[in-house]
Write a protein that holds these residues in place. Structure first.
Motif, PDB file in Angstrom:
ATOM      1  N   HIS A  45       4.328  65.501 -80.779  1.00 21.70           N
ATOM      2  CA  HIS A  45       4.743  64.097 -80.724  1.00 21.70           C
ATOM      3  C   HIS A  45       5.432  63.874 -79.375  1.00 21.70           C
ATOM      4  O   HIS A  45       6.068  64.792 -78.849  1.00 21.70           O
ATOM      5  CB  HIS A  45       5.744  63.788 -81.845  1.00 21.70           C
ATOM      6  CG  HIS A  45       5.265  64.189 -83.206  1.00 21.70           C
ATOM      7  ND1 HIS A  45       4.180  63.602 -83.815  1.00 21.70           N
ATOM      8  CD2 HIS A  45       5.731  65.126 -84.085  1.00 21.70           C
ATOM      9  CE1 HIS A  45       3.997  64.149 -85.007  1.00 21.70           C
ATOM     10  NE2 HIS A  45       4.913  65.091 -85.190  1.00 21.70           N
ATOM     11  N   PHE A  46       5.346  62.650 -78.848  1.00 21.17           N
ATOM     12  CA  PHE A  46       6.043  62.456 -77.571  1.00 21.17           C
ATOM     13  C   PHE A  46       6.528  61.030 -77.340  1.00 21.17           C
ATOM     14  O   PHE A  46       5.951  60.065 -77.835  1.00 21.17           O
ATOM     15  CB  PHE A  46       5.193  62.929 -76.379  1.00 21.17           C
ATOM     16  CG  PHE A  46       3.893  62.215 -76.155  1.00 21.17           C
ATOM     17  CD1 PHE A  46       3.828  61.115 -75.316  1.00 21.17           C
ATOM     18  CD2 PHE A  46       2.718  62.674 -76.745  1.00 21.17           C
ATOM     19  CE1 PHE A  46       2.620  60.473 -75.090  1.00 21.17           C
ATOM     20  CE2 PHE A  46       1.500  62.025 -76.526  1.00 21.17           C
ATOM     21  CZ  PHE A  46       1.453  60.929 -75.690  1.00 21.17           C
ATOM     22  N   VAL A  47       7.645  60.968 -76.580  1.00 23.06           N
ATOM     23  CA  VAL A  47       8.132  59.714 -75.999  1.00 23.06           C
ATOM     24  C   VAL A  47       7.643  59.706 -74.561  1.00 23.06           C
ATOM     25  O   VAL A  47       7.879  60.656 -73.822  1.00 23.06           O
ATOM     26  CB  VAL A  47       9.679  59.637 -76.022  1.00 23.06           C
ATOM     27  CG1 VAL A  47      10.160  58.360 -75.330  1.00 23.06           C
ATOM     28  CG2 VAL A  47      10.201  59.709 -77.447  1.00 23.06           C
ATOM     29  N   MET A  48       6.927  58.638 -74.200  1.00 21.21           N
ATOM     30  CA  MET A  48       6.351  58.542 -72.859  1.00 21.21           C
ATOM     31  C   MET A  48       7.112  57.485 -72.082  1.00 21.21           C
ATOM     32  O   MET A  48       7.161  56.327 -72.512  1.00 21.21           O
ATOM     33  CB  MET A  48       4.874  58.133 -73.003  1.00 21.21           C
ATOM     34  CG  MET A  48       4.203  57.634 -71.753  1.00 21.21           C
ATOM     35  SD  MET A  48       4.049  58.918 -70.539  1.00 21.21           S
ATOM     36  CE  MET A  48       2.701  59.890 -71.232  1.00 21.21           C
ATOM     37  N   GLU A  49       7.733  57.887 -70.976  1.00 16.91           N
ATOM     38  CA  GLU A  49       8.385  56.860 -70.162  1.00 16.91           C
ATOM     39  C   GLU A  49       7.330  55.880 -69.641  1.00 16.91           C
ATOM     40  O   GLU A  49       6.180  56.238 -69.433  1.00 16.91           O
ATOM     41  CB  GLU A  49       9.185  57.499 -69.016  1.00 16.91           C
ATOM     42  CG  GLU A  49      10.658  57.623 -69.319  1.00 16.91           C
ATOM     43  CD  GLU A  49      11.303  56.332 -69.826  1.00 16.91           C
ATOM     44  OE1 GLU A  49      10.749  55.248 -69.608  1.00 16.91           O
ATOM     45  OE2 GLU A  49      12.367  56.400 -70.446  1.00 16.91           O
ATOM     46  N   LYS A  50       7.766  54.633 -69.449  1.00 17.20           N
ATOM     47  CA  LYS A  50       6.857  53.624 -68.913  1.00 17.20           C
ATOM     48  C   LYS A  50       6.765  53.778 -67.408  1.00 17.20           C
ATOM     49  O   LYS A  50       7.724  54.267 -66.810  1.00 17.20           O
ATOM     50  CB  LYS A  50       7.263  52.197 -69.277  1.00 17.20           C
ATOM     51  CG  LYS A  50       8.735  51.815 -69.212  1.00 17.20           C
ATOM     52  CD  LYS A  50       9.512  52.021 -67.956  1.00 17.20           C
ATOM     53  CE  LYS A  50       9.093  51.364 -66.686  1.00 17.20           C
ATOM     54  NZ  LYS A  50      10.013  51.671 -65.551  1.00 17.20           N
ATOM     55  N   PRO A  51       5.673  53.407 -66.768  1.00 16.15           N
ATOM     56  CA  PRO A  51       4.427  52.993 -67.379  1.00 16.15           C
ATOM     57  C   PRO A  51       3.675  54.208 -67.904  1.00 16.15           C
ATOM     58  O   PRO A  51       3.826  55.304 -67.379  1.00 16.15           O
ATOM     59  CB  PRO A  51       3.671  52.370 -66.201  1.00 16.15           C
ATOM     60  CG  PRO A  51       4.127  53.180 -65.021  1.00 16.15           C
ATOM     61  CD  PRO A  51       5.579  53.473 -65.283  1.00 16.15           C
ATOM     62  N   MET A  52       2.825  53.986 -68.925  1.00  9.96           N
ATOM     63  CA  MET A  52       2.121  55.152 -69.463  1.00  9.96           C
ATOM     64  C   MET A  52       0.959  55.559 -68.555  1.00  9.96           C
ATOM     65  O   MET A  52       0.495  56.691 -68.610  1.00  9.96           O
ATOM     66  CB  MET A  52       1.631  54.883 -70.891  1.00  9.96           C
ATOM     67  CG  MET A  52       0.513  53.892 -71.049  1.00  9.96           C
ATOM     68  SD  MET A  52       0.243  53.613 -72.820  1.00  9.96           S
ATOM     69  CE  MET A  52      -1.438  53.015 -72.851  1.00  9.96           C
ATOM     70  N   ALA A  53       0.474  54.634 -67.736  1.00  8.61           N
ATOM     71  CA  ALA A  53      -0.650  54.952 -66.839  1.00  8.61           C
ATOM     72  C   ALA A  53      -0.653  53.967 -65.687  1.00  8.61           C
ATOM     73  O   ALA A  53      -0.072  52.890 -65.779  1.00  8.61           O
ATOM     74  CB  ALA A  53      -1.965  54.857 -67.605  1.00  8.61           C
ATOM     75  N   LEU A  54      -1.335  54.354 -64.606  1.00  7.97           N
ATOM     76  CA  LEU A  54      -1.392  53.493 -63.426  1.00  7.97           C
ATOM     77  C   LEU A  54      -2.781  52.882 -63.229  1.00  7.97           C
ATOM     78  O   LEU A  54      -3.010  52.182 -62.249  1.00  7.97           O
ATOM     79  CB  LEU A  54      -1.003  54.284 -62.173  1.00  7.97           C
ATOM     80  CG  LEU A  54       0.420  54.864 -62.165  1.00  7.97           C
ATOM     81  CD1 LEU A  54       0.681  55.613 -60.861  1.00  7.97           C
ATOM     82  CD2 LEU A  54       1.466  53.780 -62.373  1.00  7.97           C
ATOM     83  N   ASP A  55      -3.721  53.197 -64.135  1.00  8.13           N
ATOM     84  CA  ASP A  55      -5.036  52.548 -64.058  1.00  8.13           C
ATOM     85  C   ASP A  55      -5.638  52.466 -65.460  1.00  8.13           C
ATOM     86  O   ASP A  55      -5.131  53.087 -66.404  1.00  8.13           O
ATOM     87  CB  ASP A  55      -5.973  53.267 -63.075  1.00  8.13           C
ATOM     88  CG  ASP A  55      -6.194  54.729 -63.434  1.00  8.13           C
ATOM     89  OD1 ASP A  55      -6.182  55.061 -64.644  1.00  8.13           O
ATOM     90  OD2 ASP A  55      -6.376  55.546 -62.518  1.00  8.13           O
TER      91      ASP A  55
END
Ligand SMILES: NC(=O)c1ccc[n+]([C@@H]2O[C@H](COP(=O)([O-])OP(=O)(O)OC[C@H]3O[C@@H](n4cnc5c(N)ncnc54)[C@H](OP(=O)(O)O)[C@@H]3O)[C@@H](O)[C@H]2O)c1
Length: 342
Positions: A94-104
């Motif tokens: 499981h994970f908490v993803m800092e924003k932004p999750m992606a750049l494209d």
């Protein structure tokens, strides 16, 4: 679940300390590992946050191979999020993803598909969901305080000029992305989360004055929402003033401006706006952000086996809209329709 959830942090910089502090304060968690590119960074964060017994890693694959690890926070610079998030999902973490999750866009969908496939719980770092004033606003909207929404405006204005010396990555297109990806995605997420509406159309312009950014540091977009409402969302990372996060929502029975309410159904004889005193989103310092709420939320999602309403799947529209802002601005205000892909 009687045993504690084994937690790891990856990327031991500015925001990581706040994640660590929040995990340390949660009675269901045990911080078992801290990983960063430099050993001294990981060790500093672990010691500073009272997790001195945590195993220190400098290799992400070794972190993911640690059997004790069930949940991790990905706090590295933004361009690393997709590959690290996909690897975490594939490892069943499981994970908490800092924003932004992606750049494209490819990254957005790669993450979404990997998480769908793995079925792990996720939360994307839109920490304003736990800001007291926004909690009030959402509750008022859900209670019908302003009727049907026809206009939604949010602004993320955060001049990071003074302190981006340590953030060389953030001002580049390749690693920071854009004004909306770096910061303004908070404003897009807030507009969506408060109203329950998605963004279906965007037309934007880019500007600003600070030439050190590789992208236009100020971008403003006109948007159309899934119920037909219209609005405006802006992101400025070169504002020369203290941090501002503006919220204006108009309905056919009233209006909300930040923490002020005008409501015909609830208070028809009012002679002025009613103010709801609460902590406002008025600081860009991560020490002032409600990370404990965010971390307690993912822990609750894991313990109760429920999906978060700010998971990777939900964040797809926010990131599509952020990327649409940039595409439109590059094309001088062209109209971009969402979603891009199913
Ligand atoms: N939700 C929010 O409100 C919020 C607030 C702030 C930041 N963020 C997000 O959190 C993420 C991290 O931001 P931050 O401000 O904590 O950044 P930061 O202070 O620069 O920390 C990032 C850490 O990642 C490590 N790292 C690993 N690979 C790296 C690489 N290739 N290049 C540079 N650093 C690398 C570095 O650790 P070493 O010292 O080991 O090299 C660095 O300390 C970003 O995506 C940012 O957008 C979100």
């Amino acid at each position: 679940m009687s045993e504690k959830i084994g937690v790891g942090i990856h990327g031991a910089g500015w925001v990581a300390d706040e994640h660590l502090n929040a995990y340390m304060a949660n009675p269901h968690c045990e911080v078992v590992a801290v990983c960063s590119r430099k050993e001294e960074s990981a060790r500093r964060a672990a010691e500073q946050c009272g997790a001195a017994n945590a195993t220190i890693y400098t290799d992400y694959e070794q972190l993911l191979a640690d059997d004790r690890l069930q949940l991790l926070s990905i706090c590295t610079p933004s361009h690393l999020h997709v590959q690290e998030g996909v690897a975490a999902a594939q490892a069943g973490k499981h994970f908490v993803m800092e924003k932004p999750m992606a750049l494209d866009l490819d990254g957005v969908y790669a993450l979404r598909d990997a998480v769908r496939e793995a079925g792990v719980k996720t939360v994307v770092g839109f920490v304003l969901h736990w800001c007291p004033s926004l909690i009030n606003t959402r509750r008022l909207l859900q209670a019908g305080a302003i009727g049907n929404i026809f206009y939604v405006e949010t602004d993320y204005w955060h001049g990071v000029d003074d302190w981006y010396g340590g953030w060389d990555w953030a001002i580049t297109k390749a690693e920071g992305g854009s004004s909306f990806l770096f910061g303004g995605c908070h404003a897009i997420d807030a507009a969506r989360w408060l109203t329950g509406l998605d963004i279906v159309e965007v037309a934007a312009y880019g500007g600003g004055w600070d030439k050190r950014y590789e992208y236009p540091p100020t971008v403003v977009g006109i948007v159309k929402y899934s119920n037909g409402a219209i609005g405006k969302i802006s992101s400025s990372v070169d504002i020369v003033a203290p941090y501002q996060f503006n919220i204006d929502i108009l309905g056919d029975e009233g209006a909300i401006r930040d923490n002020k309410l005008w409501s015909r159904p609830l208070a028809p004889a009012s002679s002025d706006w009613a103010e709801f005193p609460a902590i406002l989103p008025d600081s860009g310092d991560v020490e002032h952000h409600p990370f404990e709420g965010e971390i307690n939320h993912i822990v609750d999602c894991i313990l109760n086996d429920v999906e978060s309403d700010v998971n990777i799947e939900d964040a797809v529209n926010t990131h599509e809209a952020s990327l649409a802002m940039d595409m439109s601005a590059e094309q001088g205000g062209a109209t971009i329709k969402l979603p891009f892909r199913d």
